[in-house]
Design a protein around this motif. Structure first.
Motif, mmCIF file in Angstrom:
data_model
loop_
_atom_site.group_PDB
_atom_site.id
_atom_site.type_symbol
_atom_site.label_atom_id
_atom_site.label_comp_id
_atom_site.label_asym_id
_atom_site.label_seq_id
_atom_site.Cartn_x
_atom_site.Cartn_y
_atom_site.Cartn_z
ATOM 1 N N LEU A 112 -5.116 0.053 20.101
ATOM 2 C CA LEU A 112 -6.211 0.030 19.132
ATOM 3 C C LEU A 112 -5.866 -0.789 17.900
ATOM 4 O O LEU A 112 -6.719 -1.485 17.363
ATOM 5 N N ARG A 113 -4.630 -0.732 17.437
ATOM 6 C CA ARG A 113 -4.300 -1.420 16.194
ATOM 7 C C ARG A 113 -4.322 -2.941 16.325
ATOM 8 O O ARG A 113 -4.172 -3.655 15.338
ATOM 9 N N TYR A 114 -4.480 -3.440 17.541
ATOM 10 C CA TYR A 114 -4.586 -4.884 17.749
ATOM 11 C C TYR A 114 -6.000 -5.313 18.134
ATOM 12 O O TYR A 114 -6.206 -6.422 18.623
ATOM 13 N N GLN A 196 7.947 4.142 32.145
ATOM 14 C CA GLN A 196 7.266 2.890 32.434
ATOM 15 C C GLN A 196 6.016 2.717 31.587
ATOM 16 O O GLN A 196 5.651 1.605 31.215
ATOM 17 N N GLY A 197 5.359 3.810 31.250
ATOM 18 C CA GLY A 197 4.099 3.721 30.529
ATOM 19 C C GLY A 197 4.178 4.069 29.057
ATOM 20 O O GLY A 197 3.139 4.269 28.426
ATOM 21 N N THR A 198 5.359 4.155 28.475
ATOM 22 C CA THR A 198 5.484 4.485 27.055
ATOM 23 C C THR A 198 6.407 3.502 26.353
ATOM 24 O O THR A 198 7.309 2.920 26.963
ATOM 25 N N ARG A 199 6.150 3.318 25.070
ATOM 26 C CA ARG A 199 6.988 2.484 24.206
ATOM 27 C C ARG A 199 7.244 3.261 22.918
ATOM 28 O O ARG A 199 6.301 3.744 22.287
ATOM 29 N N PHE A 225 -6.807 3.455 29.479
ATOM 30 C CA PHE A 225 -6.840 3.776 28.058
ATOM 31 C C PHE A 225 -5.422 3.806 27.501
ATOM 32 O O PHE A 225 -4.441 3.893 28.256
ATOM 33 N N THR A 226 -5.336 3.709 26.195
ATOM 34 C CA THR A 226 -4.050 3.769 25.502
ATOM 35 C C THR A 226 -4.155 4.756 24.347
ATOM 36 O O THR A 226 -5.244 5.015 23.821
ATOM 37 N N ALA A 227 -3.017 5.300 23.939
ATOM 38 C CA ALA A 227 -2.966 6.236 22.820
ATOM 39 C C ALA A 227 -1.695 5.973 22.024
ATOM 40 O O ALA A 227 -0.674 5.557 22.586
ATOM 41 N N SER A 228 -1.758 6.198 20.710
ATOM 42 C CA SER A 228 -0.614 5.957 19.836
ATOM 43 C C SER A 228 -0.517 7.043 18.782
ATOM 44 O O SER A 228 -1.526 7.584 18.330
ATOM 45 N N ILE A 229 0.729 7.335 18.384
ATOM 46 C CA ILE A 229 1.017 8.206 17.247
ATOM 47 C C ILE A 229 1.900 7.419 16.294
ATOM 48 O O ILE A 229 2.961 6.926 16.688
ATOM 49 N N ILE A 230 1.466 7.281 15.042
ATOM 50 C CA ILE A 230 2.176 6.489 14.047
ATOM 51 C C ILE A 230 2.479 7.371 12.849
ATOM 52 O O ILE A 230 1.585 8.023 12.303
ATOM 53 N N TYR A 241 -6.726 6.066 19.767
ATOM 54 C CA TYR A 241 -7.157 6.175 21.162
ATOM 55 C C TYR A 241 -8.111 5.032 21.457
ATOM 56 O O TYR A 241 -9.035 4.776 20.682
ATOM 57 N N LEU A 242 -7.888 4.327 22.561
ATOM 58 C CA LEU A 242 -8.767 3.227 22.961
ATOM 59 C C LEU A 242 -9.024 3.319 24.456
ATOM 60 O O LEU A 242 -8.085 3.297 25.263
ATOM 61 N N GLN A 243 -10.299 3.391 24.813
ATOM 62 C CA GLN A 243 -10.716 3.580 26.204
ATOM 63 C C GLN A 243 -11.459 2.355 26.706
ATOM 64 O O GLN A 243 -12.354 1.836 26.034
ATOM 65 N N ALA A 244 -11.085 1.882 27.896
ATOM 66 C CA ALA A 244 -11.803 0.782 28.537
ATOM 67 C C ALA A 244 -13.001 1.367 29.280
ATOM 68 O O ALA A 244 -12.854 1.992 30.332
#
Length: 382
Positions: A112-114, A196-199, A225-230, A241-244
């Motif tokens: 989402l941040r991009y 594999q699916g986390t950074r 979809f992707t999710a982030s905690i900052i 949260y960003l959903q296609a």
């Protein structure tokens, strides 16, 4: 969006800034190129060591002793209205490195941040003064760099860069970079892939023997979809949260909570529509509205338009920008409603795969009747 200050600043390009600026290829909206180490728009307060992929946004102001005078402005310094998603404009170099590659099956919609970076990457990253950089690449994944900068506006001097990237892995993880100056300023970033699916990313900045900024980011990539905690300095946390929804449409949301300044907490929604040569993205929340549009007119020419409206500060900023590039040249230019006109030129000397490059920057501030010029040279030894 890092601060809601109305002044913006120049910065001296770091080693990695100048090296990555010359590695430009055609950008199409559908690929959603993540502005890597962050977005084309810098945060208002520039720390002297470069730190990657900052959580940014509404993060608390940092007390770096190397900041430049608040009277200066840069065409790359936007985000003053407080609109947009956290971290969407906290850095300037495109996130094209392999360390940001998505896991198998997670090709859309990225983070989402991009979401606005297809447009914001067109804004030139103007700098002032002169910078000479040398990068030495070893076969064992380590890179040692040196940089000497000179400026009458912001502090210059010598910096050393040490980085590690696993070249044998497609995703380039683990990834580590450290930049230090003799005065005691230091910036460190570490990125790993627990699964594999986390950074997971940790960024720390030190000055005068104390940690003045500590940021941690956890990104999770799923099939659609992707999710982030900052988190930043234990005072700031953001959930993304960003959903296609379809192959071309993505919808997302952001929640920002701050401990010391509760009034700066926010909630916003985001949307993006993309095609092979168009990108339209929007962010709307209680703090502001952000609209971005980008179009690839030709394989070598991309234009962009951006509008930021800050509800709290009752201010709006509109920006027009373009990027023109070939294998040897890249030109970026922008003009905004604040009266800032900026342009940068990057030239790969000797051809596409040359190990020597130069960058020229020019910025005209009409309201203050000021002109700034920058020149940088980067050499790579393999």
């Amino acid at each position: 969006m890092r601060n809601n200050e109305r002044s913006t600043h120049f910065f001296i390009p770091s080693i990695s800034d100048l090296i990555k600026l010359i590695k430009i290829d055609s950008i199409y909206a559908k690929s959603n190129p993540c502005s890597g180490k962050n977005s084309p728009r810098k945060g208002n307060m520039q720390p002297c060591p470069e730190s990657a992929d900052k959580a940014g946004g509404d993060a608390p102001s940092q007390k770096c002793t190397c900041r430049v005078p608040e009277s200066t402005k840069s065409a790359s310094d936007r985000g003053i209205t407080g609109a947009g998603v956290t971290g969407s404009r906290t850095s300037c170099v495109s996130e094209r490195g392999k360390e940001h590659a998505l896991p198998e099956g997670a090709s859309n919609p990225r983070l989402l941040r991009y979401i606005h970076n297809t447009a914001r990457y067109r804004i030139p990253q103007c700098f002032e003064g002169a910078c000479v950089s040398l990068k030495q690449s070893a076969k064992n994944n380590w890179v040692l760099g040196h940089s000497m900068s000179f400026s009458s506006v912001s502090p210059g001097g010598y910096k050393v860069l040490l980085s590690y990237v696993d070249k044998n892995k497609e995703i380039g993880l683990p990834y580590f970079v450290m930049e230090a100056a003799p005065g005691g300023q230091m910036s460190c970033e570490l990125r790993v892939g627990p699964t594999q699916g986390t950074r997971a990313t940790v960024v720390a900045q030190l000055a005068e023997a104390e940690i003045y900024s500590f940021e941690s980011i956890l990104d999770a990539y799923f099939n659609n979809f992707t999710a982030s905690i900052i988190t930043v300095n234990r005072e700031f946390i953001a959930l993304h949260y960003l959903q296609a929804v379809t192959n071309k449409i993505s919808l997302g949301a952001e929640l920002v909570a701050r401990g010391q300044a509760v009034e700066l907490s926010s909630a916003s929604g985001a949307a993006r529509w993309v095609s092979d040569d168009h990108s339209v993205s929007a962010t709307l929340g209680n703090r502001g509205l952000d609209l971005c549009y980008a179009k690839a007119i030709k394989p070598f020419l991309t234009v962009a338009a951006m509008l930021e409206v800050g509800f709290a500060i009752r201010r709006a900023v509109a920006t027009l920008a373009y990027e023109w590039h070939t294998d040897q040249w890249t030109v970026r230019s922008s003009v905004d409603s604040d009266g800032l006109v900026g342009a940068t030129l990057q030239r790969a000397l000797g051809g596409k795969n040359a190990q020597l490059a130069c960058a020229v920057s020019a910025l005209l501030n009409h309201p203050n009747d000021k002109f700034r010029l920058g020149f940088g040279v980067t050499a790579t030894i393999i």
